[in-house]
Design a protein around this motif. Structure first.
Motif, PDB file in Angstrom:
ATOM      1  N   GLY A   1      42.904  49.028  59.653  1.00 39.76           N
ATOM      2  CA  GLY A   1      42.344  48.184  58.599  1.00 39.76           C
ATOM      3  C   GLY A   1      42.356  48.875  57.254  1.00 39.76           C
ATOM      4  N   ILE A   2      42.104  50.173  57.241  1.00 42.42           N
ATOM      5  CA  ILE A   2      42.128  50.929  55.985  1.00 42.42           C
ATOM      6  C   ILE A   2      43.545  50.993  55.432  1.00 42.42           C
ATOM      7  CG2 ILE A   2      41.876  53.251  55.030  1.00 42.42           C
ATOM      8  CD1 ILE A   2      39.414  53.573  56.848  1.00 42.42           C
ATOM      9  N   PHE A   3      44.507  51.321  56.284  1.00 47.38           N
ATOM     10  CA  PHE A   3      45.896  51.441  55.825  1.00 47.38           C
ATOM     11  C   PHE A   3      46.494  50.069  55.498  1.00 47.38           C
ATOM     12  CE2 PHE A   3      50.514  51.968  56.802  1.00 47.38           C
ATOM     13  CZ  PHE A   3      50.815  52.868  55.804  1.00 47.38           C
ATOM     14  N   GLY A   4      46.406  49.151  56.449  1.00 47.45           N
ATOM     15  CA  GLY A   4      46.979  47.828  56.234  1.00 47.45           C
ATOM     16  C   GLY A   4      46.249  47.042  55.166  1.00 47.45           C
TER      17      GLY A   4
ATOM     18  N   ARG B   1      39.463  52.149  50.177  1.00 55.81           N
ATOM     19  CA  ARG B   1      40.454  52.485  51.201  1.00 55.81           C
ATOM     20  C   ARG B   1      41.392  53.582  50.702  1.00 55.81           C
ATOM     21  NH1 ARG B   1      40.076  46.750  51.740  1.00 55.81           N
ATOM     22  NH2 ARG B   1      39.440  46.122  53.860  1.00 55.81           N
ATOM     23  N   THR B   2      41.734  53.534  49.419  1.00 55.77           N
ATOM     24  CA  THR B   2      42.614  54.547  48.842  1.00 55.77           C
ATOM     25  C   THR B   2      41.961  55.921  48.860  1.00 55.77           C
ATOM     26  OG1 THR B   2      43.591  52.858  47.391  1.00 55.77           O
ATOM     27  CG2 THR B   2      43.968  55.165  46.806  1.00 55.77           C
ATOM     28  N   PHE B   3      40.673  55.975  48.523  1.00 60.48           N
ATOM     29  CA  PHE B   3      39.962  57.248  48.558  1.00 60.48           C
ATOM     30  C   PHE B   3      39.907  57.793  49.980  1.00 60.48           C
ATOM     31  CE2 PHE B   3      38.635  56.329  44.285  1.00 60.48           C
ATOM     32  CZ  PHE B   3      38.337  57.570  43.734  1.00 60.48           C
ATOM     33  N   PHE B   4      39.669  56.925  50.947  1.00 57.60           N
ATOM     34  CA  PHE B   4      39.628  57.367  52.342  1.00 57.60           C
ATOM     35  C   PHE B   4      41.004  57.870  52.765  1.00 57.60           C
ATOM     36  CE2 PHE B   4      39.215  57.423  56.853  1.00 57.60           C
ATOM     37  CZ  PHE B   4      37.859  57.506  57.130  1.00 57.60           C
TER      38      PHE B   4
ATOM     39  N   MET C   1      53.499  45.730  58.650  1.00 61.09           N
ATOM     40  CA  MET C   1      52.211  45.145  58.279  1.00 61.09           C
ATOM     41  C   MET C   1      52.337  44.208  57.087  1.00 61.09           C
ATOM     42  SD  MET C   1      49.504  48.306  58.696  1.00 61.09           S
ATOM     43  CE  MET C   1      48.749  48.658  60.289  1.00 61.09           C
ATOM     44  N   LEU C   2      53.088  44.660  56.068  1.00 60.01           N
ATOM     45  CA  LEU C   2      53.271  43.829  54.883  1.00 60.01           C
ATOM     46  C   LEU C   2      54.040  42.550  55.216  1.00 60.01           C
ATOM     47  CD1 LEU C   2      54.103  46.468  52.119  1.00 60.01           C
ATOM     48  CD2 LEU C   2      52.107  44.971  52.215  1.00 60.01           C
TER      49      LEU C   2
END
Length: 365
Positions: A50-53, A71-74, A342-343
């Motif tokens: 979920g974070i990446f996608g 999500r980017t910071f993680f 995913m995209l």
């Protein structure tokens, strides 16, 4: 140990040549502690797919950088943690000769990408964060992708499919992760994590005006700690993961059972207490899926597809992101194909979705 292992295998005994109980358990506990901290302070589930996608979807399809910020910071926290592991604990990453082939990585990424989008989660989101919330979807998804992955991993090695792997060296893979140094390091990381929480709490007691900055720093810090937990536990080594999934092998490695047990042991205790709070420390609401979500064919199909991909190469989104910091070509290919898959799925779903009614049409209805 090699000669004894050969004799035991010939007699039908399990040899557990790569079993790392202490490191795997401590790494799992660190994963559970990090997921609990992340939920308590940000209100977010620590689901790697979920974070990446989600970040990809927000940036490339919704063109919304703001919603992708946490999500980017993680994500960059995961990369930083991977860099720390690569420098201080290189044994957390399997050497290149022990890797699946590029073709295996590419095929695996397609299945993992489709599976995680259809099933809305992977080992972290459904396993570490879903099971402790007694989410019905997670209690269906986890056994589904686990049993499918075990079947695929056992079948691929039984058939000796050369296009899937370049050959695994048990001597190379025998872990040094159970050394006293790593055990002590794991304990130190847990203490530092607890100290970090105490510092953050003291900051919020002072009602500082920089809570937004702290919110992003927590996401970054949790990414670092989650990466370290994955590395210590052995999840960042595809061959070790496949040794767990290949239950038909006489060198079966049960280490990952302790990883999931350690992580879920923490989150089973912490999640119910955390969610009873009115809101997260840094957020006014919880970004948590419903525990009573519908179990449907899409979920089961997605979990099964993810299991196939996981069983082919032994990589899922979280360890893949951590491994990016090493620049290993096979992992770079895996993550690139994963992102594209995913995209493509999200773009197709957006086109197939019914148009949102405008204000005038809604009023007419």
């Amino acid at each position: 140990r090699g000669a004894l292992g050969q004799r035991k295998r010939a007699m039908g005994y399990y040899t557990f040549e790569t079993f790392t109980p202490a490191a795997s358990l401590l790494g799992g506990i660190l994963l559970g502690v990090t997921a609990s901290i992340h939920l308590r302070f940000t209100g977010h589930i620590t689901g790697m797919s979920g974070i990446f996608g989600g970040a990809l979807r927000e940036v490339y399809l919704s063109h919304s950088l703001k919603s992708a910020q946490w999500r980017t910071f993680f994500f960059f926290g995961l990369l930083s943690g991977g860099a720390l592991l690569n420098y201080f604990l290189p044994s957390a990453f399997a050497p290149s000769p022990a890797f699946p082939t590029y073709l295996a990585f590419g095929v695996s990424a397609v299945f993992v990408g489709l599976g995680t989008r259809l099933g809305n989660g992977c080992t972290s989101g459904h396993g570490i964060c879903g099971l402790p919330r007694f989410a019905k979807r997670s209690w269906v998804a986890v056994p589904t992708f686990l049993f499918v992955a075990m079947g695929v991993a056992s079948l691929r090695r039984w058939l000796e499919l050369d296009w899937l792997e370049t050959g695994y060296s048990k001597a190379v893979l025998r872990s040094s992760l159970d050394s006293n140094v790593v055990v002590v390091a794991s304990a130190i990381l847990l203490v530092l994590g607890t100290g970090l929480v105490a510092v953050i709490l003291s900051v919020f007691r002072e009602e500082t005006n920089d809570q937004r900055t702290v919110y992003f720093l927590i996401n970054y810090g949790c990414g670092v700690f989650f990466a370290v937990g994955l590395g210590i536990s052995g999840m960042t080594r595809p061959a070790k993961v496949l040794d767990f999934l290949d239950i038909a092998s006489k060198t079966w490695d049960p280490s990952l059972m302790l990883v999931l047990g350690g992580a879920c042991g923490v989150s089973f205790l912490s999640f119910p207490v955390i969610i009873k709070k009115g809101s997260a420390v840094c957020s006014r609401s919880w970004d948590v899926p419903s525990s009573s979500g519908k179990v449907d064919l899409k979920l089961v199909l997605g979990a099964a597809l993810f299991g196939i991909g996981w069983g082919i190469a032994g990589v899922c989104p979280g360890p893949g992101m951590v491994y990016l910091s090493t620049g290993q070509p096979g992992i770079l290919l895996f993550m690139a194909v994963l992102a594209l898959t995913m995209l493509s799925h999200d773009a197709l779903m957006a086109k197939l979705a019914p148009p949102t009614p405008t204000g005038n049409s809604a009023k007419k209805k």
